[in-house]
Design a protein around this motif. Sequence first.
Motif, PDB file in Angstrom:
ATOM      1  N   GLY A 145      -9.844 -19.445 -11.222  1.00 42.13           N
ATOM      2  CA  GLY A 145     -10.868 -20.325 -11.298  1.00 42.13           C
ATOM      3  C   GLY A 145      -9.937 -21.035 -12.127  1.00 42.13           C
ATOM      4  O   GLY A 145      -9.831 -21.549 -13.397  1.00 42.13           O
ATOM      5  N   ILE A 146     -10.966 -22.678 -12.742  1.00 38.80           N
ATOM      6  CA  ILE A 146     -11.632 -23.381 -13.666  1.00 38.80           C
ATOM      7  C   ILE A 146     -12.100 -23.468 -14.859  1.00 38.80           C
ATOM      8  O   ILE A 146     -13.779 -22.604 -14.609  1.00 38.80           O
ATOM      9  N   ALA A 147     -12.500 -22.782 -16.138  1.00 39.34           N
ATOM     10  CA  ALA A 147     -13.907 -23.184 -16.749  1.00 39.34           C
ATOM     11  C   ALA A 147     -13.728 -24.502 -17.907  1.00 39.34           C
ATOM     12  O   ALA A 147     -12.504 -25.066 -17.959  1.00 39.34           O
ATOM     13  N   TYR A 148     -15.140 -24.692 -18.058  1.00 41.97           N
ATOM     14  CA  TYR A 148     -14.652 -25.963 -19.648  1.00 41.97           C
ATOM     15  C   TYR A 148     -16.010 -25.266 -20.332  1.00 41.97           C
ATOM     16  O   TYR A 148     -16.994 -24.975 -20.419  1.00 41.97           O
ATOM     17  N   ARG A 149     -15.075 -24.970 -21.296  1.00 36.01           N
ATOM     18  CA  ARG A 149     -15.767 -24.523 -23.075  1.00 36.01           C
ATOM     19  C   ARG A 149     -16.700 -25.126 -24.004  1.00 36.01           C
ATOM     20  O   ARG A 149     -14.942 -26.688 -24.400  1.00 36.01           O
ATOM     21  N   LEU A 150     -17.391 -25.772 -24.592  1.00 37.61           N
ATOM     22  CA  LEU A 150     -18.111 -26.060 -25.280  1.00 37.61           C
ATOM     23  C   LEU A 150     -17.342 -25.179 -27.008  1.00 37.61           C
ATOM     24  O   LEU A 150     -16.962 -24.396 -26.661  1.00 37.61           O
ATOM     25  N   PRO A 151     -17.596 -26.848 -28.495  1.00 37.11           N
ATOM     26  CA  PRO A 151     -17.432 -25.660 -29.708  1.00 37.11           C
ATOM     27  C   PRO A 151     -18.638 -24.799 -29.625  1.00 37.11           C
ATOM     28  O   PRO A 151     -17.846 -24.124 -30.435  1.00 37.11           O
ATOM     29  N   SER A 152     -19.282 -24.150 -29.280  1.00 33.48           N
ATOM     30  CA  SER A 152     -20.436 -23.146 -29.981  1.00 33.48           C
ATOM     31  C   SER A 152     -19.426 -21.891 -28.838  1.00 33.48           C
ATOM     32  O   SER A 152     -19.969 -21.356 -29.028  1.00 33.48           O
ATOM     33  N   GLY A 153     -18.901 -21.974 -27.891  1.00 32.85           N
ATOM     34  CA  GLY A 153     -18.470 -21.006 -27.052  1.00 32.85           C
ATOM     35  C   GLY A 153     -18.940 -20.223 -25.798  1.00 32.85           C
ATOM     36  O   GLY A 153     -18.197 -19.810 -25.225  1.00 32.85           O
ATOM     37  N   LEU A 154     -19.754 -21.227 -25.130  1.00 32.17           N
ATOM     38  CA  LEU A 154     -20.832 -21.519 -24.205  1.00 32.17           C
ATOM     39  C   LEU A 154     -19.979 -22.413 -23.343  1.00 32.17           C
ATOM     40  O   LEU A 154     -18.954 -22.928 -23.749  1.00 32.17           O
ATOM     41  N   THR A 155     -19.360 -21.576 -22.437  1.00 36.44           N
ATOM     42  CA  THR A 155     -18.787 -21.907 -20.825  1.00 36.44           C
ATOM     43  C   THR A 155     -19.254 -21.867 -19.726  1.00 36.44           C
ATOM     44  O   THR A 155     -19.525 -20.984 -19.674  1.00 36.44           O
ATOM     45  N   PHE A 156     -18.464 -22.997 -19.453  1.00 35.26           N
ATOM     46  CA  PHE A 156     -18.811 -22.977 -17.895  1.00 35.26           C
ATOM     47  C   PHE A 156     -17.747 -23.222 -17.100  1.00 35.26           C
ATOM     48  O   PHE A 156     -16.546 -23.237 -16.208  1.00 35.26           O
ATOM     49  N   GLU A 157     -18.429 -21.886 -16.199  1.00 34.35           N
ATOM     50  CA  GLU A 157     -16.850 -21.401 -15.221  1.00 34.35           C
ATOM     51  C   GLU A 157     -17.159 -21.616 -13.252  1.00 34.35           C
ATOM     52  O   GLU A 157     -18.473 -21.332 -13.300  1.00 34.35           O
ATOM     53  N   ALA A 158     -16.310 -22.317 -12.561  1.00 37.70           N
ATOM     54  CA  ALA A 158     -16.437 -21.831 -10.872  1.00 37.70           C
ATOM     55  C   ALA A 158     -14.988 -21.333 -10.743  1.00 37.70           C
ATOM     56  O   ALA A 158     -13.579 -21.171 -11.540  1.00 37.70           O
ATOM     57  N   ARG A 159     -15.614 -19.977 -10.207  1.00 37.70           N
ATOM     58  CA  ARG A 159     -14.212 -18.983 -10.026  1.00 37.70           C
ATOM     59  C   ARG A 159     -14.267 -18.951  -7.980  1.00 37.70           C
ATOM     60  O   ARG A 159     -15.193 -18.833  -7.575  1.00 37.70           O
ATOM     61  N   PHE A 160     -12.985 -18.729  -7.534  1.00 40.87           N
ATOM     62  CA  PHE A 160     -12.844 -18.154  -6.396  1.00 40.87           C
ATOM     63  C   PHE A 160     -12.224 -16.798  -6.396  1.00 40.87           C
ATOM     64  O   PHE A 160     -11.718 -16.161  -7.110  1.00 40.87           O
ATOM     65  N   LYS A 161     -13.133 -15.620  -5.134  1.00 45.58           N
ATOM     66  CA  LYS A 161     -12.118 -14.280  -5.230  1.00 45.58           C
ATOM     67  C   LYS A 161     -12.471 -14.300  -3.973  1.00 45.58           C
ATOM     68  O   LYS A 161     -12.849 -13.943  -3.244  1.00 45.58           O
ATOM     69  N   LYS A 162     -11.480 -13.290  -3.632  1.00 46.66           N
ATOM     70  CA  LYS A 162     -10.745 -13.331  -2.740  1.00 46.66           C
ATOM     71  C   LYS A 162     -10.415 -11.406  -2.582  1.00 46.66           C
ATOM     72  O   LYS A 162      -9.276 -11.353  -3.012  1.00 46.66           O
ATOM     73  N   GLY A 163     -10.955 -11.459  -1.457  1.00 45.78           N
ATOM     74  CA  GLY A 163     -10.746  -9.084  -1.976  1.00 45.78           C
ATOM     75  C   GLY A 163      -9.344  -9.082  -0.238  1.00 45.78           C
ATOM     76  O   GLY A 163      -8.963 -10.604   0.466  1.00 45.78           O
ATOM     77  N   LEU A 164      -8.423  -8.287  -0.613  1.00 47.56           N
ATOM     78  CA  LEU A 164      -7.309  -8.196   0.163  1.00 47.56           C
ATOM     79  C   LEU A 164      -7.639  -6.612   0.967  1.00 47.56           C
ATOM     80  O   LEU A 164      -7.197  -6.660   2.293  1.00 47.56           O
ATOM     81  N   ILE A 165      -8.259  -5.945   1.026  1.00 41.64           N
ATOM     82  CA  ILE A 165      -8.968  -4.615   1.416  1.00 41.64           C
ATOM     83  C   ILE A 165      -9.838  -5.517   3.198  1.00 41.64           C
ATOM     84  O   ILE A 165     -11.351  -5.519   2.497  1.00 41.64           O
ATOM     85  N   ASP A 166      -9.074  -4.705   4.369  1.00 40.68           N
ATOM     86  CA  ASP A 166     -10.229  -4.645   4.962  1.00 40.68           C
ATOM     87  C   ASP A 166     -11.638  -3.922   4.794  1.00 40.68           C
ATOM     88  O   ASP A 166     -11.609  -2.448   4.767  1.00 40.68           O
ATOM     89  N   VAL A 167     -12.530  -4.485   4.211  1.00 35.63           N
ATOM     90  CA  VAL A 167     -14.081  -3.801   4.232  1.00 35.63           C
ATOM     91  C   VAL A 167     -14.802  -3.388   5.158  1.00 35.63           C
ATOM     92  O   VAL A 167     -15.948  -2.013   5.227  1.00 35.63           O
ATOM     93  N   LEU A 168     -14.557  -3.670   6.728  1.00 29.59           N
ATOM     94  CA  LEU A 168     -15.465  -3.398   7.289  1.00 29.59           C
ATOM     95  C   LEU A 168     -15.076  -2.804   8.146  1.00 29.59           C
ATOM     96  O   LEU A 168     -13.875  -3.083   9.121  1.00 29.59           O
ATOM     97  N   ASN A 169     -15.303  -2.028   9.226  1.00 28.91           N
ATOM     98  CA  ASN A 169     -14.735  -1.456  10.608  1.00 28.91           C
ATOM     99  C   ASN A 169     -15.538  -2.273  12.301  1.00 28.91           C
ATOM    100  O   ASN A 169     -16.638  -2.316  11.728  1.00 28.91           O
ATOM    101  N   SER A 170     -14.209  -2.862  12.242  1.00 23.45           N
ATOM    102  CA  SER A 170     -15.285  -3.605  13.540  1.00 23.45           C
ATOM    103  C   SER A 170     -14.900  -3.290  14.449  1.00 23.45           C
ATOM    104  O   SER A 170     -14.647  -3.759  15.217  1.00 23.45           O
ATOM    105  N   ASP A 171     -14.431  -2.070  14.851  1.00 22.72           N
ATOM    106  CA  ASP A 171     -14.447  -0.905  15.992  1.00 22.72           C
ATOM    107  C   ASP A 171     -16.158  -1.303  16.125  1.00 22.72           C
ATOM    108  O   ASP A 171     -16.182  -1.148  17.381  1.00 22.72           O
ATOM    109  N   TYR A 172     -17.032  -1.724  15.120  1.00 25.05           N
ATOM    110  CA  TYR A 172     -18.239  -1.424  15.772  1.00 25.05           C
ATOM    111  C   TYR A 172     -18.750  -2.420  15.029  1.00 25.05           C
ATOM    112  O   TYR A 172     -19.649  -2.853  15.896  1.00 25.05           O
ATOM    113  N   TYR A 173     -18.648  -3.685  14.643  1.00 23.30           N
ATOM    114  CA  TYR A 173     -18.942  -4.744  14.532  1.00 23.30           C
ATOM    115  C   TYR A 173     -17.340  -5.265  15.703  1.00 23.30           C
ATOM    116  O   TYR A 173     -17.048  -6.244  14.764  1.00 23.30           O
ATOM    117  N   GLY A 174     -18.075  -5.873  16.568  1.00 22.27           N
ATOM    118  CA  GLY A 174     -16.961  -6.205  17.505  1.00 22.27           C
ATOM    119  C   GLY A 174     -17.445  -7.242  17.638  1.00 22.27           C
ATOM    120  O   GLY A 174     -18.190  -8.082  17.771  1.00 22.27           O
TER     121      GLY A 174
END
Length: 203
Positions: A145-174
Amino acid sequence: MNSKKIYIALVAFFVLHQIQAQVTFKPGLRAGVSFSTFSQTRSSYKPDFYIGGFGEIKLTKVYTLQPEITFSQQGSNNVKTFINYNGVNTIQSRDLEIDYLSIAMINKFTFNGGFQFQVGPTLDFRLRDNLLYVNSDVDLAFVTGIAYRLPSGLTFEARFKKGLIDVLNSDYYGSNGNNQDYWFGDYNTNVSFQLGISYPFGK
């Protein structure tokens, strides 16, 4: 030979002293909104929130190591699928939810003007869900992600998070054969966009 060893020891001491003088630690809080879904599904992004704490270990003027502990609500809305439950197929559109406790190790690079680039891994532990069947109680994800930090320390953040593990059982969600309105793939990972703020305490 002895004088050379003394010289090396003095240089090493001086360098170590300078590094220690630059290193600072600040605890902080972060929170914001998230928009999450599962990959390889026909669904909508689920709006929710995250909140957590972090420790900001500033090692150089540019580089900061930031361990984080975050509670995040993820999942996906309007997941169109065939549900196979006790041998019975039923067409449904469901809102799926998974709550995680995430432990992350974020590398932050701060440039002139307060702009930041953030990247690192996170290990997520499932706390609660409304799924019929779950493939994994943990998820290993990658954050950037990217962010912008003000001199006070307050930071505005925008992030992208991508999992790597198959978390659902598609045998039942088909899927319903070739009917793409209810298509559900075999590799369903967490995908999340986060928008929020963070603030470190202390001088």
